[in-house]
Design a protein around this motif. Structure first.
Motif, PDB file in Angstrom:
ATOM      1  N   GLN A 120       0.815  -1.218   0.000  1.00 44.49           N
ATOM      2  CA  GLN A 120       0.000   0.000   0.000  1.00 44.49           C
ATOM      3  C   GLN A 120       0.851   1.272   0.000  1.00 44.49           C
ATOM      4  O   GLN A 120       0.344   2.373  -0.183  1.00 44.49           O
ATOM      5  N   ILE A 121       2.150   1.125   0.202  1.00 46.31           N
ATOM      6  CA  ILE A 121       3.049   2.281   0.270  1.00 46.31           C
ATOM      7  C   ILE A 121       2.985   3.151  -0.990  1.00 46.31           C
ATOM      8  O   ILE A 121       2.908   4.378  -0.878  1.00 46.31           O
ATOM      9  N   PRO A 122       3.012   2.573  -2.207  1.00 46.80           N
ATOM     10  CA  PRO A 122       2.984   3.431  -3.405  1.00 46.80           C
ATOM     11  C   PRO A 122       1.770   4.356  -3.482  1.00 46.80           C
ATOM     12  O   PRO A 122       1.873   5.478  -3.987  1.00 46.80           O
ATOM     13  N   ILE A 123       0.641   3.932  -2.943  1.00 48.52           N
ATOM     14  CA  ILE A 123      -0.564   4.777  -2.953  1.00 48.52           C
ATOM     15  C   ILE A 123      -0.312   6.038  -2.144  1.00 48.52           C
ATOM     16  O   ILE A 123      -0.597   7.152  -2.588  1.00 48.52           O
ATOM     17  N   LEU A 124       0.260   5.875  -0.950  1.00 50.92           N
ATOM     18  CA  LEU A 124       0.542   7.036  -0.107  1.00 50.92           C
ATOM     19  C   LEU A 124       1.678   7.877  -0.663  1.00 50.92           C
ATOM     20  O   LEU A 124       1.666   9.104  -0.557  1.00 50.92           O
ATOM     21  N   LEU A 125       2.666   7.224  -1.284  1.00 50.67           N
ATOM     22  CA  LEU A 125       3.772   7.990  -1.877  1.00 50.67           C
ATOM     23  C   LEU A 125       3.288   8.906  -2.992  1.00 50.67           C
ATOM     24  O   LEU A 125       3.748  10.041  -3.115  1.00 50.67           O
ATOM     25  N   ARG A 126       2.360   8.427  -3.798  1.00 48.43           N
ATOM     26  CA  ARG A 126       1.817   9.292  -4.865  1.00 48.43           C
ATOM     27  C   ARG A 126       1.190  10.548  -4.277  1.00 48.43           C
ATOM     28  O   ARG A 126       1.353  11.647  -4.805  1.00 48.43           O
ATOM     29  N   ALA A 127       0.490  10.397  -3.169  1.00 49.32           N
ATOM     30  CA  ALA A 127      -0.164  11.554  -2.546  1.00 49.32           C
ATOM     31  C   ALA A 127       0.857  12.516  -1.952  1.00 49.32           C
ATOM     32  O   ALA A 127       0.784  13.724  -2.179  1.00 49.32           O
TER      33      ALA A 127
END
Length: 193
Positions: A120-127
């Motif tokens: 799930q890290i990439p989702i938060l990194l995009r934000a």
């Protein structure tokens, strides 16, 4: 002999730092490390993570062999760092210690049990990398824990929100990522509790 022959190599400052507190669950760290490495290998498009990522395990005085598990992981993964606290000070102190030692442009936090999975890290990194936010926090569509655990979690957040006039989500995940600016401001706080 020149000065460069005696120089200790300095590892590059990583772009991403993630802090993971450990208390009596060091045996979960190897599986966590694999999942974490898979995510960042895909994200960075590189098999070697040491130039862009650091994973900081903070052993919170575990009375078992957790620290030995972590040291073994650090020996085989150059992007893993281990901090051992002298006693059990609690998850918040371990987290704060990790933040104080994190060098990345973005600093994240998650738990080793993978209830909030590294994928799930990439989702938060995009934000966070959009530059609009200094902190992003994951939320769960549903809590995957045991029924009693889910009930006590919902009750805790309901009471917490009521007592503090805070309107936080009851399904907040432990996974969060902060900007360097936010992390530096957090590290300047002097509160002890």
């Amino acid at each position: 002999m020149s000065a460069t022959e005696d120089a200790v190599p300095v590892s590059p400052t990583p772009k991403y730092s993630f802090v993971v507190p450990i208390y009596k669950d060091g045996d979960l760290a190897a599986a966590f490390c694999e999942a974490f490495q898979e995510v960042f290998t895909q994200l960075l498009g590189e098999t070697s993570l040491e130039a862009g990522v650091e994973l900081i395990f903070v052993n919170d005085g575990s009375p078992d062999n957790s620290f030995a598990h972590l040291v073994k992981l650090a020996d085989t993964h150059p992007w893993v760092r281990v901090i051992g606290l002298s006693g059990n000070f609690g998850q918040q102190i371990a987290m704060t210690c990790g933040y104080a030692n994190a060098r990345g442009e973005y600093v994240g936090y998650l738990n080793v049990d993978q209830q909030d999975a590294p994928d799930q890290i990439p989702i938060l990194l995009r934000a966070i990398e959009s530059g609009e936010y200094d902190m992003v926090v994951g939320t769960r569509r549903r809590n995957r824990g045991r029924p009693l655990s889910r009930l006590t979690s919902v009750a805790f957040y309901w009471v917490f929100n009521l007592l503090t006039a805070h309107d936080g989500p009851v399904n907040e995940a432990s996974l969060r990522i902060m900007s360097r600016r936010f992390t530096d401001a957090y590290n300047r706080l002097s509160e002890q509790s």
